[in-house]
Each structure stands twice: as C-alpha cells, then as structure tokens.
Design an enzyme around this catalytic site. Structure first.
Site, PDB file in Angstrom:
ATOM      1  N   LEU A   1     -17.872  44.310  89.342  1.00  0.00           N
ATOM      2  CA  LEU A   1     -17.251  44.050  90.465  1.00  0.00           C
ATOM      3  C   LEU A   1     -16.220  42.809  90.250  1.00  0.00           C
ATOM      4  CD1 LEU A   1     -17.288  44.274  93.584  1.00  0.00           C
ATOM      5  CD2 LEU A   1     -18.932  42.566  93.529  1.00  0.00           C
TER       6      LEU A   1
ATOM      7  N   ASP B   1     -20.553  29.393  82.375  1.00  0.00           N
ATOM      8  CA  ASP B   1     -21.858  29.783  82.460  1.00  0.00           C
ATOM      9  C   ASP B   1     -22.200  29.228  83.849  1.00  0.00           C
ATOM     10  OD1 ASP B   1     -24.435  30.083  82.474  1.00  0.00           O
ATOM     11  OD2 ASP B   1     -24.658  29.669  80.323  1.00  0.00           O
ATOM     12  N   ILE B   2     -22.448  29.981  84.730  1.00  0.00           N
ATOM     13  CA  ILE B   2     -22.850  29.331  86.070  1.00  0.00           C
ATOM     14  C   ILE B   2     -24.285  28.469  86.150  1.00  0.00           C
ATOM     15  CG2 ILE B   2     -21.487  30.993  87.475  1.00  0.00           C
ATOM     16  CD1 ILE B   2     -24.076  32.154  88.385  1.00  0.00           C
TER      17      ILE B   2
ATOM     18  N   ALA C   1     -23.866  37.721  87.572  1.00  0.00           N
ATOM     19  CA  ALA C   1     -25.510  38.255  87.839  1.00  0.00           C
ATOM     20  C   ALA C   1     -26.150  38.802  86.683  1.00  0.00           C
ATOM     21  CB  ALA C   1     -25.472  39.148  89.072  1.00  0.00           C
TER      22      ALA C   1
ATOM     23  N   THR D   1     -28.141  42.685  96.949  1.00  0.00           N
ATOM     24  CA  THR D   1     -28.589  43.751  96.637  1.00  0.00           C
ATOM     25  C   THR D   1     -29.438  44.696  97.527  1.00  0.00           C
ATOM     26  OG1 THR D   1     -29.821  45.231  94.787  1.00  0.00           O
ATOM     27  CG2 THR D   1     -30.323  43.272  95.125  1.00  0.00           C
ATOM     28  N   ASP D   2     -29.483  46.058  97.462  1.00  0.00           N
ATOM     29  CA  ASP D   2     -30.608  46.854  98.463  1.00  0.00           C
ATOM     30  C   ASP D   2     -31.765  46.622  97.859  1.00  0.00           C
ATOM     31  OD1 ASP D   2     -29.313  48.111  95.966  1.00  0.00           O
ATOM     32  OD2 ASP D   2     -29.978  49.985  96.679  1.00  0.00           O
TER      33      ASP D   2
ATOM     34  N   TYR E   1     -35.863  41.717  89.508  1.00  0.00           N
ATOM     35  CA  TYR E   1     -34.480  41.420  89.862  1.00  0.00           C
ATOM     36  C   TYR E   1     -34.083  41.405  91.122  1.00  0.00           C
ATOM     37  CZ  TYR E   1     -29.766  43.387  91.012  1.00  0.00           C
ATOM     38  OH  TYR E   1     -28.434  43.510  91.595  1.00  0.00           O
TER      39      TYR E   1
ATOM     40  N   TRP F   1     -25.561  50.610  94.227  1.00  0.00           N
ATOM     41  CA  TRP F   1     -25.132  51.382  93.429  1.00  0.00           C
ATOM     42  C   TRP F   1     -23.603  51.433  93.102  1.00  0.00           C
ATOM     43  CZ3 TRP F   1     -28.051  56.669  94.313  1.00  0.00           C
ATOM     44  CH2 TRP F   1     -29.465  56.782  94.064  1.00  0.00           C
TER      45      TRP F   1
HETATM   46  N1  NAP Z   1     -24.086  47.274  89.893  1.00  0.00           N
HETATM   47  C1  NAP Z   1     -24.670  47.559  90.952  1.00  0.00           C
HETATM   48  O1  NAP Z   1     -25.029  48.850  91.131  1.00  0.00           O
HETATM   49  C2  NAP Z   1     -25.145  46.622  91.848  1.00  0.00           C
HETATM   50  C3  NAP Z   1     -25.802  47.035  93.032  1.00  0.00           C
HETATM   51  C4  NAP Z   1     -26.128  46.217  94.095  1.00  0.00           C
HETATM   52  C5  NAP Z   1     -25.815  44.886  94.068  1.00  0.00           C
HETATM   53  N2  NAP Z   1     -25.238  44.489  92.876  1.00  0.00           N
HETATM   54  C6  NAP Z   1     -24.599  42.909  92.873  1.00  0.00           C
HETATM   55  O2  NAP Z   1     -23.245  42.899  92.700  1.00  0.00           O
HETATM   56  C7  NAP Z   1     -22.824  41.770  92.047  1.00  0.00           C
HETATM   57  C8  NAP Z   1     -21.896  42.176  90.777  1.00  0.00           C
HETATM   58  O3  NAP Z   1     -22.793  43.141  89.984  1.00  0.00           O
HETATM   59  P1  NAP Z   1     -21.934  44.078  88.786  1.00  0.00           P
HETATM   60  O4  NAP Z   1     -22.290  45.143  88.873  1.00  0.00           O
HETATM   61  O5  NAP Z   1     -20.579  43.672  88.831  1.00  0.00           O
HETATM   62  O6  NAP Z   1     -22.731  43.179  87.533  1.00  0.00           O
HETATM   63  P2  NAP Z   1     -22.304  43.143  86.183  1.00  0.00           P
HETATM   64  O7  NAP Z   1     -21.363  44.285  86.069  1.00  0.00           O
HETATM   65  O8  NAP Z   1     -23.668  43.086  85.493  1.00  0.00           O
HETATM   66  O9  NAP Z   1     -21.500  41.814  86.000  1.00  0.00           O
HETATM   67  C9  NAP Z   1     -22.045  40.578  85.866  1.00  0.00           C
HETATM   68  C10 NAP Z   1     -21.559  39.549  85.462  1.00  0.00           C
HETATM   69  O10 NAP Z   1     -21.967  38.388  85.420  1.00  0.00           O
HETATM   70  C11 NAP Z   1     -22.092  37.802  84.113  1.00  0.00           C
HETATM   71  N3  NAP Z   1     -22.995  36.686  83.811  1.00  0.00           N
HETATM   72  C12 NAP Z   1     -24.240  37.026  83.361  1.00  0.00           C
HETATM   73  N4  NAP Z   1     -24.720  35.643  83.269  1.00  0.00           N
HETATM   74  C13 NAP Z   1     -23.751  34.866  83.712  1.00  0.00           C
HETATM   75  C14 NAP Z   1     -23.928  33.523  83.756  1.00  0.00           C
HETATM   76  N5  NAP Z   1     -24.887  32.572  83.143  1.00  0.00           N
HETATM   77  N6  NAP Z   1     -22.683  32.722  83.988  1.00  0.00           N
HETATM   78  C15 NAP Z   1     -21.862  33.645  84.390  1.00  0.00           C
HETATM   79  N7  NAP Z   1     -21.455  34.764  84.414  1.00  0.00           N
HETATM   80  C16 NAP Z   1     -22.706  35.520  84.100  1.00  0.00           C
HETATM   81  C17 NAP Z   1     -22.072  39.131  83.125  1.00  0.00           C
HETATM   82  O11 NAP Z   1     -21.749  38.868  81.888  1.00  0.00           O
HETATM   83  P3  NAP Z   1     -22.233  39.672  80.646  1.00  0.00           P
HETATM   84  O12 NAP Z   1     -21.729  40.898  80.845  1.00  0.00           O
HETATM   85  O13 NAP Z   1     -21.623  38.837  79.538  1.00  0.00           O
HETATM   86  O14 NAP Z   1     -23.832  39.344  80.703  1.00  0.00           O
HETATM   87  C18 NAP Z   1     -21.185  40.113  83.710  1.00  0.00           C
HETATM   88  O15 NAP Z   1     -19.979  39.999  83.188  1.00  0.00           O
HETATM   89  C19 NAP Z   1     -24.247  41.147  91.597  1.00  0.00           C
HETATM   90  O16 NAP Z   1     -24.295  40.157  92.584  1.00  0.00           O
HETATM   91  C20 NAP Z   1     -25.041  42.227  91.674  1.00  0.00           C
HETATM   92  O17 NAP Z   1     -26.498  42.054  91.799  1.00  0.00           O
HETATM   93  C21 NAP Z   1     -24.829  45.257  92.040  1.00  0.00           C
END
Ligand code: NAP
Length: 267
Positions: A12, A33-34, A57, A98-99, A122, A148
């Site tokens: 995202l 790093d948050i 995340a 998330t769902d 999670y 998703w």
């Molecule tokens: N993907 C889904 O299907 C889904 C569904 C529902 C909700 N969400 C929510 O949507 C949001 C975006 O998800 P996404 O799919 O884009 O996730 P993602 O592709 O895993 O991206 C999350 C990013 O956060 C980074 N990260 C991890 N630990 C961190 C830290 N300590 N400080 C700073 N950055 C950090 C990760 O870096 P690394 O890759 O280097 O670890 C990654 O680049 C999240 O809040 C997730 O919970 C996602």
C-alpha cells in the site's frame, strides 16, 4: 499539504508514494523504523508534515503468530509513536487496519458497530494499534480497515494464485473476504483526507468472494487448464477467520475485484 508516508516500500505504501507526486517524504522501514521513537520524533519535527500516512505494519499473519513481540511492537507501539508525534505537532494521522480484527463467525459483512474479536496475533496486534488511537481522545485521525490487498507494490494473494498456475492441481479454501485494489484504496483515502473525513471506516472492494472462487476467476483469465479443488482449510501456523467481508457503510465500496483484477492483469 505535506505528507509523510511510512512503510513506503510495502504494497500500500508504494501506491501512496506513486500517487502523491509532490510535497512528500516517503520512508521505507530501512529509512524510518517506526518502533524507534527518537527517530520518528526527529523526522516529524524536521519535516513538519500536515499528514502522516502510516503504511508500516507486520502484515505476515503466520510470522506474527510466532513473533508476537515484534507484531505488537510494530502494529501497536509503532502506531503509538506516530500518534504521540501527531498530537505534539498537530498532524492528521492516517492508519490502516484489517478485517482480521473480527473472528469470522458472522455470515454477513461486518459493520463498524460489530465488536472485534481477533483470533490470531496479527489481528490482536492490529486491534491494539486501533485502540491506541481511538482511546487517545485525539480527533485528527482516519483508521481504515481494509482486506485482501493486491497491487503492484508487493506480492499478494492474487500473485500467489497466479504463481500456483504451474501446478496441475490447486487447492484453495472457502475463506471469504473482499479483495481490494491498493491503487483504488489509496486514491479514495486521499480524496477522503481532502474532503475532511475523520474517524474509523471500513473500505474494501465491493464484492466478497471465497479464495476458491477468486482463484477460479483469475486462473480462467490466464488460461489455466488444471484442476482447482475446494478444501475446508490448510494446516497453518495462525488461524484465519472463515468469513471477514466488511460492510463499507457509510462509504461507497471501491471497485469490485473482477474489474480491478482485469486492470491489474492488463486484460
Ligand atoms: N495486505 C493485506 O492483504 C492487508 C489486508 C488488510 C489490512 N492490511 C493493512 O494495510 C496496511 C498496509 O499493508 P501492506 O499490505 O501494504 O503491508 P506490507 O506490504 O507488508 O507493507 C508494510 C511495510 O511496513 C514495513 N515495516 C515493517 N516493520 C516496520 C517498522 N518497524 N518501521 C517501519 N516500517 C516497517 C515493511 O517493511 P519490510 O517489508 O522491510 O518488512 C513493509 O514495507 C497495514 O496496516 C496492514 O495491516 C493489509
């Protein structure tokens, strides 16, 4: 308006980074790093964003199950760090959830008024992140629960299904939710920010579907000739909700997955 995007190399985050052309600071995990409060504070104080979009995340559900501390550190404490800075510098905070905060026992889409009851680490860590914002009393926030995600930024369920097409038999579960195109989500959230929305919302693609039906749809489009078999569940480290479709009211849902996936696949 100046934007700070965290987790900018994620699925995202990379969409926000692509869509927001000017006045942005996009930082990957390596760059910010948050979980390190001092670093977050320094970046926010120096850049002075109007809006923080938190796309950071730990989103790998099985990883979270065996790394509970890391999951809570990023998905809850990291959010608290951003919130503290948002409050101190009067910044609007956009956060995603998330769902999977729901247990999956319902048979119809979860409303915002439904009580979360996560069944894995999670979901618990993401719910904690939500609660930290909701219980703070700070009003300049948007929390968007979505589901998703798929898109160009990083591999997703859709890419996984495509990668399975080299197999003669593919097994998929009947787990149901709403596939959501990350690009559509980012565009809509930016529009909501512009229009002054704040609070907690559900925002997903308009159609819910089982993983099995989703696989059938995608694999048919790419000419897969093998067999797709429905299974109840797979052995996995973390439990998943069987049903986690989200009711988007009062928002209009995003594009349905069929239209969005065809665009994603460039059909
Ligand atoms: N993907 C889904 O299907 C889904 C569904 C529902 C909700 N969400 C929510 O949507 C949001 C975006 O998800 P996404 O799919 O884009 O996730 P993602 O592709 O895993 O991206 C999350 C990013 O956060 C980074 N990260 C991890 N630990 C961190 C830290 N300590 N400080 C700073 N950055 C950090 C990760 O870096 P690394 O890759 O280097 O670890 C990654 O680049 C999240 O809040 C997730 O919970 C996602």
């Amino acid at each position: 308006m100046k934007f700070l995007i965290t987790g900018s190399k994620g699925l995202l985050g990379s969409e926000f980074d692509r869509i927001i052309e000017n006045d942005k600071l996009s930082l990957s995990r390596q760059e910010l790093d948050i979980t390190a409060f001092e670093n977050v504070y320094k970046v926010v104080k120096e850049y002075k964003p109007d809006i923080i979009i938190n796309c950071s995340a730990i989103s790998n559900v099985d990883y979270c199950e065996v790394n509970q501390n890391v999951a809570f550190l990023v998905n809850a404490i990291g959010v608290e760090n951003l919130l503290k800075c948002a409050i101190e510098f009067n910044i609007f905070l956009v956060h995603f959830s998330t769902d999977y905060v729901f247990d999956g026992n319902k048979k119809e889409p979860y409303k915002i008024s439904d009580i979360p009851n996560p069944i894995n680490v999670y979901g618990k860590s993401k719910l904690k992140g939500e609660e930290i914002i909701l219980n703070s009393g700070y009003e300049k926030y948007l929390i968007i629960r979505t589901s998703w995600l798929f898109g160009n930024g990083k591999s997703s369920l859709v890419d996984k299904i495509i990668s399975l097409s080299k197999n003669e038999i593919i097994y998929m579960t009947e787990q149901i939710s709403n596939p959501t195109y990350a690009k559509d989500l980012a565009i809509k959230v930016l529009d909501m920010i512009k229009k002054g929305y704040f609070g907690l919302f559900h925002l997903t693609g308009s159609l819910s579907v089982s993983r099995y039906e989703l696989a059938r749809f995608i694999l048919e489009k790419i000419g897969y000739k093998g067999k797709i078999v429905k299974v109840d569940s797979f052995p996995s480290i973390a439990k998943r909700p069987n049903y986690s479709a989200l009711n988007n009211f009062p928002l209009e849902p995003l594009r349905d997955y069929k239209t969005a996936i065809l665009e994603f696949l460039r059909y």
